[in-house]
Motif scaffolding. Structure first.
Motif, PDB file in Angstrom:
ATOM      1  N   CYS A  14     -23.388  30.944 -23.164  1.00 38.73           N
ATOM      2  CA  CYS A  14     -24.285  30.140 -23.535  1.00 38.73           C
ATOM      3  C   CYS A  14     -25.797  29.851 -23.346  1.00 38.73           C
ATOM      4  CB  CYS A  14     -24.220  28.300 -23.689  1.00 38.73           C
ATOM      5  SG  CYS A  14     -25.122  27.417 -24.429  1.00 38.73           S
ATOM      6  N   CYS A  17     -26.368  25.894 -21.970  1.00 38.90           N
ATOM      7  CA  CYS A  17     -25.988  25.345 -20.874  1.00 38.90           C
ATOM      8  C   CYS A  17     -25.065  25.867 -19.182  1.00 38.90           C
ATOM      9  CB  CYS A  17     -24.839  24.421 -20.691  1.00 38.90           C
ATOM     10  SG  CYS A  17     -23.082  25.003 -22.262  1.00 38.90           S
ATOM     11  N   CYS A  57     -21.904  26.611 -29.102  1.00 42.43           N
ATOM     12  CA  CYS A  57     -20.635  26.708 -27.728  1.00 42.43           C
ATOM     13  C   CYS A  57     -20.906  25.709 -27.832  1.00 42.43           C
ATOM     14  CB  CYS A  57     -22.953  26.025 -27.145  1.00 42.43           C
ATOM     15  SG  CYS A  57     -22.126  25.922 -25.525  1.00 42.43           S
ATOM     16  N   ASP A  59     -19.309  23.682 -24.922  1.00 44.38           N
ATOM     17  CA  ASP A  59     -20.327  22.078 -23.685  1.00 44.38           C
ATOM     18  C   ASP A  59     -20.788  22.073 -24.476  1.00 44.38           C
ATOM     19  OD1 ASP A  59     -17.470  23.898 -22.741  1.00 44.38           O
ATOM     20  OD2 ASP A  59     -18.270  25.663 -22.100  1.00 44.38           O
ATOM     21  N   CYS A  60     -22.228  22.308 -25.575  1.00 45.27           N
ATOM     22  CA  CYS A  60     -22.959  21.397 -25.021  1.00 45.27           C
ATOM     23  C   CYS A  60     -23.965  21.480 -26.254  1.00 45.27           C
ATOM     24  CB  CYS A  60     -24.397  22.070 -23.958  1.00 45.27           C
ATOM     25  SG  CYS A  60     -25.130  23.999 -24.670  1.00 45.27           S
TER      26      CYS A  60
HETATM   27 ZN    ZN Z   1     -23.829  25.386 -23.617  1.00 43.38          ZN
END
Ligand code: ZN
Ligand code: JHZ
Length: 415
Positions: A14, A17, A57, A59-60
């Motif tokens: 990403c 992040c 993404c 994650d973020c």
């Molecule tokens: Zn991310």
């Protein structure tokens, strides 16, 4: 991140992040660069093309394309985009400035910086009000116009290193503007860190970016091109700013460019209801999860098929068709749908720097807007549909003579 000298790199993690849970949900094939306008139909030079795929993404939550084209190829070489050709954008920018001057009590002792100041379309309003400014922009053509407007412009990419060097010289800003640029920057974190370095303790950064929700909801897939590395949600932005000691304290939704957000970012945390509400809205809609994006590819495919069928049907019935706006998004539309010179005779654009050139890939010639009344095509495909109202008003005569507009998104329609 960019490998120096390479034409492009495919990101494995990403952009924001650094997480490795990035899932591709839309593939648009390979396309040429949207703002690289060939001078002739056959200049013997092969146009470079790059993959165009969009990922989420896990994650973020940031939506992003996976290919990063070297910014020196994207922006520095005869970059043809000049902000001042739209009256609506000029009004929008002026209102933003007047509002900030009043809200923040700005005066001749204040200092304003704009990142990606282009031709000075925004900063000239501060200059008029006697407020000192500095524009920073890597494209030398637009920057030269800005200097003519009396807007001092430093021709460079804005990076953390440039911010550090300006800060060492004592430069700090009450307001930092950055409109439609955060998504364009390969070093997303470096850019935001640079903003944090240049803000006065009580300063505010005011950024605008297209909002990912209307892009998905209104099938604005043509706004996807290599210059646009990120497609922001408030969820993803909030995380990005916090990583650099900045706080997204206020957000406004705007209609410009098919639906944008204006972000007010400060060094102090005082998150207002506008941000809390939009974060809750995004959670409610699922904008922070991959499922929200899964159907997009099928919706885009349907639009492509419908638009292509409409144009072919009109053409088969003997109609002549031109297009309006040599916009970057127009390049994505014509190259992903496959709209070539067999369907469209020419594209008109008010930007004199685009006239005489050709649309990327399909090499459709770009002419001045007067060509519409001269040729009076039966239909005009509006590639710059984000300025439809302004264009319809300006082309009242073309319409009065029986001309019709085709608007491609969210679903192709004739107006
Ligand atoms: Zn991310
Ligand atoms: P326009 C631009 O994208 C550039 P583009 C950039 N990549 C970005 O991020 C987005 O904006 C947000 C012309 N025009 O601005 C001017 C007329 O001819 O929608 C432009 O060439 N007559 C930095 O290029 C084009 O249309 C008019 O009356 O997709 C519009 O391009 C008006 C209003 C515009 O965006």
């Amino acid at each position: 991140m960019m490998i120096a000298g390479a034409a492009s790199v495919t990101e494995q993690v990403c952009r924001s992040c650094g997480g490795s849970h990035i899932d591709t949900f839309l593939k648009l094939g390979t396309t040429p660069l949207a703002d690289r306008l060939p001078s002739s139909i056959d200049d013997g030079e092969e146009e470079p093309v790059f993959p165009l795929s969009v990922a989420f993404c896990g994650d973020c939550s940031l939506v992003q394309i996976t290919e990063t084209v070297n910014p020196r190829i994207l922006f520095a070489d005869a970059y043809p985009y000049y902000s001042s050709f739209s009256q609506a954008l000029l009004r929008h920018s002026r209102d933003n400035v007047l509002d900030l001057i009043e809200r923040r009590g700005l005066h001749s002792g204040s200092f304003v910086i704009e990142l990606a100041s282009n031709d000075g379309y925004l900063l000239k309003n501060y200059v008029e009000a006697g407020i000192p400014v500095l524009g920073i922009d890597p494209a030398d053509g637009p920057a030269a116009v800005a200097s003519e407007f009396g807007v001092p412009t430093h021709v460079a990419f804005f990076t953390r290193e440039l911010a550090e060097s300006l800060r060492r010289q004592g430069v700090r800003a009450d307001v930092i503007h950055a409109n439609n640029v955060l998504a364009h920057v390969a070093d997303t974190n470096g850019f935001v860190a640079g903003i944090a370095l240049l803000l006065k303790d009580d300063g505010v950064a005011v950024l605008e970016a297209p909002y990912v929700e209307p892009m998905i909801e209104h099938c604005e897939f043509d706004t996807i091109y290599h210059e646009h590395l990120c497609y922001f949600s408030v969820t993803a932005l909030d995380k990005l700013f916090r990583r650099h000691g900045l706080y997204l304290n206020e957000v406004k939704q705007l209609s410009i460019h098919g639906g944008s957000i204006r972000l007010y970012v400060e060094l102090q945390e005082r998150v207002g209801a506008s941000v809390r509400d939009l974060l809750a809205h995004e959670r409610g809609q699922g904008i922070d999860a991959i499922d929200y994006y899964i159907d997009f590819s099928a919706t885009v495919d349907k639009l492509k098929i419908d638009l292509s069928a409409l144009l072919h049907r009109l053409k088969a019935n003997g109609a002549s068709i031109a297009a309006y706006g040599a916009a970057a998004k127009g390049a994505t539309l014509i190259n992903t749908v496959g709209i070539g010179r067999d369907l469209i005779d020419f594209v008109v654009d008010r930007n004199v720097h685009k006239q005489g050139k050709h649309m990327p890939g399909q090499k459709i010639p770009i002419r001045s807007t007067e060509a519409l009344l001269e040729a009076q095509p039966d239909y005009v495909l509006v590639l710059a549909w984000n300025f439809l109202d302004e264009i319809m008003e300006q082309q009242a005569e073309y319409r009065a003579r029986g001309g019709k507009f085709i608007v491609p998104v969210p679903t192709p329609r004739i107006v």
